[in-house]
Design a protein around this motif. Structure first.
Motif, PDB file in Angstrom:
ATOM      1  N   VAL A  30       0.588  -1.001   0.223  1.00 37.32           N
ATOM      2  CA  VAL A  30      -0.065  -0.309   0.003  1.00 37.32           C
ATOM      3  C   VAL A  30       1.318   0.771  -0.170  1.00 37.32           C
ATOM      4  O   VAL A  30       0.487   1.784  -0.840  1.00 37.32           O
ATOM      5  CB  VAL A  30      -1.007  -0.037   0.956  1.00 37.32           C
ATOM      6  CG1 VAL A  30      -1.428   1.216   1.167  1.00 37.32           C
ATOM      7  CG2 VAL A  30      -2.027  -0.943   0.651  1.00 37.32           C
ATOM      8  N   CYS A  72      -9.137   0.023  -4.932  1.00 36.83           N
ATOM      9  CA  CYS A  72      -9.937  -1.120  -3.831  1.00 36.83           C
ATOM     10  C   CYS A  72      -9.025  -2.157  -3.106  1.00 36.83           C
ATOM     11  O   CYS A  72      -8.128  -2.957  -3.990  1.00 36.83           O
ATOM     12  CB  CYS A  72     -11.147  -1.823  -4.657  1.00 36.83           C
ATOM     13  SG  CYS A  72     -11.806  -2.477  -3.757  1.00 36.83           S
ATOM     14  N   LEU A  73      -9.155  -2.003  -2.304  1.00 34.59           N
ATOM     15  CA  LEU A  73      -8.523  -3.489  -1.220  1.00 34.59           C
ATOM     16  C   LEU A  73      -9.721  -4.372  -0.434  1.00 34.59           C
ATOM     17  O   LEU A  73     -10.344  -3.905   0.075  1.00 34.59           O
ATOM     18  CB  LEU A  73      -8.190  -2.840  -0.180  1.00 34.59           C
ATOM     19  CG  LEU A  73      -6.517  -1.473  -0.153  1.00 34.59           C
ATOM     20  CD1 LEU A  73      -6.321  -0.804   1.361  1.00 34.59           C
ATOM     21  CD2 LEU A  73      -5.891  -1.763  -0.675  1.00 34.59           C
ATOM     22  N   VAL A  85      -9.728  -6.805   1.563  1.00 30.28           N
ATOM     23  CA  VAL A  85      -9.441  -7.591   3.323  1.00 30.28           C
ATOM     24  C   VAL A  85      -9.559  -8.718   4.595  1.00 30.28           C
ATOM     25  O   VAL A  85     -10.825  -8.177   4.644  1.00 30.28           O
ATOM     26  CB  VAL A  85      -8.275  -6.336   4.096  1.00 30.28           C
ATOM     27  CG1 VAL A  85      -7.494  -6.704   5.369  1.00 30.28           C
ATOM     28  CG2 VAL A  85      -8.400  -5.144   3.188  1.00 30.28           C
ATOM     29  N   ILE A 141      -6.441  -1.875   8.847  1.00 34.53           N
ATOM     30  CA  ILE A 141      -7.388  -1.366   8.214  1.00 34.53           C
ATOM     31  C   ILE A 141      -7.535  -0.039   8.080  1.00 34.53           C
ATOM     32  O   ILE A 141      -7.301   0.658   7.691  1.00 34.53           O
ATOM     33  CB  ILE A 141      -9.089  -1.486   8.387  1.00 34.53           C
ATOM     34  CG1 ILE A 141      -9.086  -3.487   7.449  1.00 34.53           C
ATOM     35  CG2 ILE A 141      -9.836  -0.524   7.640  1.00 34.53           C
ATOM     36  CD1 ILE A 141     -10.702  -3.451   7.519  1.00 34.53           C
ATOM     37  N   LEU A 166      -3.779   1.233   6.477  1.00 34.39           N
ATOM     38  CA  LEU A 166      -4.056   0.328   5.367  1.00 34.39           C
ATOM     39  C   LEU A 166      -4.694   2.647   5.052  1.00 34.39           C
ATOM     40  O   LEU A 166      -4.798   3.377   3.792  1.00 34.39           O
ATOM     41  CB  LEU A 166      -5.441  -0.447   4.394  1.00 34.39           C
ATOM     42  CG  LEU A 166      -4.748  -1.714   4.704  1.00 34.39           C
ATOM     43  CD1 LEU A 166      -5.608  -2.609   4.742  1.00 34.39           C
ATOM     44  CD2 LEU A 166      -2.839  -1.299   3.966  1.00 34.39           C
ATOM     45  N   LYS A 167      -6.069   2.872   5.841  1.00 36.81           N
ATOM     46  CA  LYS A 167      -6.981   3.583   5.408  1.00 36.81           C
ATOM     47  C   LYS A 167      -5.477   5.263   5.172  1.00 36.81           C
ATOM     48  O   LYS A 167      -6.046   6.295   4.719  1.00 36.81           O
ATOM     49  CB  LYS A 167      -7.746   4.071   6.250  1.00 36.81           C
ATOM     50  CG  LYS A 167      -9.907   3.702   6.295  1.00 36.81           C
ATOM     51  CD  LYS A 167      -9.806   4.679   5.011  1.00 36.81           C
ATOM     52  CE  LYS A 167     -11.286   3.477   5.046  1.00 36.81           C
ATOM     53  NZ  LYS A 167     -12.077   4.433   3.646  1.00 36.81           N
ATOM     54  N   ILE A 191     -12.537  -0.439   0.068  1.00 33.19           N
ATOM     55  CA  ILE A 191     -12.355  -1.474   1.367  1.00 33.19           C
ATOM     56  C   ILE A 191     -13.353  -2.523   1.585  1.00 33.19           C
ATOM     57  O   ILE A 191     -14.814  -2.254   1.502  1.00 33.19           O
ATOM     58  CB  ILE A 191     -11.847  -1.381   2.295  1.00 33.19           C
ATOM     59  CG1 ILE A 191     -10.791  -0.344   2.458  1.00 33.19           C
ATOM     60  CG2 ILE A 191     -11.512  -2.407   3.109  1.00 33.19           C
ATOM     61  CD1 ILE A 191     -10.144   0.307   3.720  1.00 33.19           C
ATOM     62  N   ILE A 243     -14.292  -5.966   3.183  1.00 35.26           N
ATOM     63  CA  ILE A 243     -13.534  -7.155   4.523  1.00 35.26           C
ATOM     64  C   ILE A 243     -14.352  -8.523   3.834  1.00 35.26           C
ATOM     65  O   ILE A 243     -15.389  -8.298   3.673  1.00 35.26           O
ATOM     66  CB  ILE A 243     -14.380  -6.389   5.615  1.00 35.26           C
ATOM     67  CG1 ILE A 243     -13.429  -5.414   6.091  1.00 35.26           C
ATOM     68  CG2 ILE A 243     -14.052  -7.723   6.765  1.00 35.26           C
ATOM     69  CD1 ILE A 243     -14.081  -4.640   7.040  1.00 35.26           C
ATOM     70  N   SER A 265     -14.929   0.975   6.259  1.00 35.73           N
ATOM     71  CA  SER A 265     -14.997  -0.356   4.768  1.00 35.73           C
ATOM     72  C   SER A 265     -16.167  -0.288   3.997  1.00 35.73           C
ATOM     73  O   SER A 265     -17.027  -0.138   4.547  1.00 35.73           O
ATOM     74  CB  SER A 265     -15.064  -1.510   5.464  1.00 35.73           C
ATOM     75  OG  SER A 265     -16.376  -2.728   5.913  1.00 35.73           O
ATOM     76  N   ASP A 266     -16.452  -0.436   2.933  1.00 34.93           N
ATOM     77  CA  ASP A 266     -17.693  -0.252   1.738  1.00 34.93           C
ATOM     78  C   ASP A 266     -17.980  -1.616   1.928  1.00 34.93           C
ATOM     79  O   ASP A 266     -19.685  -1.469   1.505  1.00 34.93           O
ATOM     80  CB  ASP A 266     -16.764   0.300   0.456  1.00 34.93           C
ATOM     81  CG  ASP A 266     -15.992   1.647   0.830  1.00 34.93           C
ATOM     82  OD1 ASP A 266     -17.006   2.231   1.158  1.00 34.93           O
ATOM     83  OD2 ASP A 266     -14.720   0.663   0.892  1.00 34.93           O
TER      84      ASP A 266
END
Lengths: 224, 224
Positions: free
Chosen positions: A40, A47-48, A50, A63, A66-67, A75, A77, A95-96
């Motif tokens: 990262v 997009c991640l 995780v 997270i 990462l953010k 993101i 999860i 996270s999305d």
DNA sequence: GCTGTACAATGAGAATTTTAGTAGTCGAAG
DNA sequence: CTTCGACTACTAAAATTCTCATTGTACAGC
């Protein structure tokens, strides 16, 4: 469309990456926490994905980190537990979306599209670069208006170069992206080999060779 | 004809999907709110069948969101309550019809036809693709004007390819679509097997083989 | 400019992976 | 018990990827 997948189970990671690549995403994998932060801090991801049940630390911690690096990336999860707690925490941390193991890969793809769409990356259907045109949904590559067949590795490599156009890409990063697990540090012969094949296809179609060799470093894909 | 069914009761969802498939609709299911929005953001549906008594939020909310993505799709609402309120709200939000649980699947089918007709999909009875013609109502496949029997799986696979014509479909997505429940990362032998059967039928009828193999990825169904 | 060394490109073939084809098992339906 | 479709296991064929030896090229030091 650049994706990082963080998952400590090698087999699962591999099959996720393989699938996403067949769907034309440019993606990397990380088997651990630390690997993930390395990636990262080096590359830009859209997009991640995780897995928050990693062995080497709390995934939710990850997270947060990462953010910090990449706040605008989506993101998703992945978790083995369906615990509401984790879910809520994950969503609170930004996270999305959330996916519970086991899941279908096409399900992951659907979420991914949704997240990327929410971020206004309306999945592009065509790529253009000079005389090269790619219809992603058909996996068709056109050089100067004629369709030319590219093998999977060639296609992936071409997409990778286009995604990194006008930037110098090192051989190490090429190897990293295209041969995740098993690339031996010995020689880069296989890269030379594929590069040669790409260039041959350009030449056969009288298409300009956009691929510049950067001696001692790698390559750069650029116009003129 | 692509349909999305949103219903949180797995058994009911399954039987609706099975029924619609026998009626030759290409359909997907969603067990939740979120799943539904994912699907809608990814695929184009001609009609959405939505249970508005989902667990994870208000179904009417969902409809608003669905409409945002895909305003031209028809919507049929399913509800356990026969309350006039909900009905009115649903219709106000742009649903095309309303069905109260419990209902007969044939009733659903009738409404579906009505909605689709109203949307000018006047009961599409036939599909055509090159030399292939399909009478959906009879599940009859014609190759070059002669009727050829296709087994259920072959038929479903053929419809799937026609629905995704001119696009590369990965083996994974074929597996996900056709074997929703129990597919685990095994071999793709069963896909090869069915593909072979399809091609054999094309060949036996001197019908062009529209099915292109995309080495390492999957297949593409296209003319020429 | 010449020369040596490290790097890159090339071509051919071996190795591997993927797909096609064949045969046959299993289980459900009649 | 028979038939048929769905799937599996295995073999053959095809295509791609990788390796390797060789040739060519860029750069650095002289």
């Amino acid at each position: 469309m650049r994706i990082l997948v963080v998952e400590d189970e090698p087999k699962l990671l591999k099959s996720i990456l393989e699938f996403l690549k067949t769907e034309d995403y440019i993606c990397d994998g990380a088997l651990s926490y630390r690997e993930a932060t390395d990636h990262v801090s080096t590359y830009n991801y859209d997009c991640l994905i995780v897995d928050i049940t990693l062995g080497d630390g709390s995934g939710l911690e990850l997270i947060k980190i990462l953010k910090l690096y990449k706040s605008e990336a989506g993101i998703i999860i992945i978790s083995a537990k369906d615990s509401l707690e984790d879910k809520i925490h994950g969503l609170e941390l930004g996270s999305d979306d959330y996916l519970t193991k086991p899941f279908h890969l096409s399900e992951l793809n659907a979420r991914l599209r949704a997240v990327l769409r929410r971020k206004n990356y309306h999945g592009q259907e065509n790529l253009k670069f000079g005389e090269i045109r790619i219809e992603l949904s058909r996996k068709a590559v056109y050089l100067k208006e004629t369709e030319v067949y590219f093998t999977p590795k060639e296609y992936e490599l071409l997409l990778f170069f286009i995604a990194n156009q006008n930037k110098v890409v090192t051989k190490t990063s090429i190897a990293d992206h295209m041969w995740e697990d098993e690339y031996s540090f010995g020689s880069y012969d296989f890269i030379y080999s594929h590069i040669k094949n790409l260039r041959k296809k350009f030449e056969d179609s009288a298409c300009p060779d956009y691929l510049k060799t950067i001696y001692g470093i790698g390559y750069k894909f650029e116009l003129a």
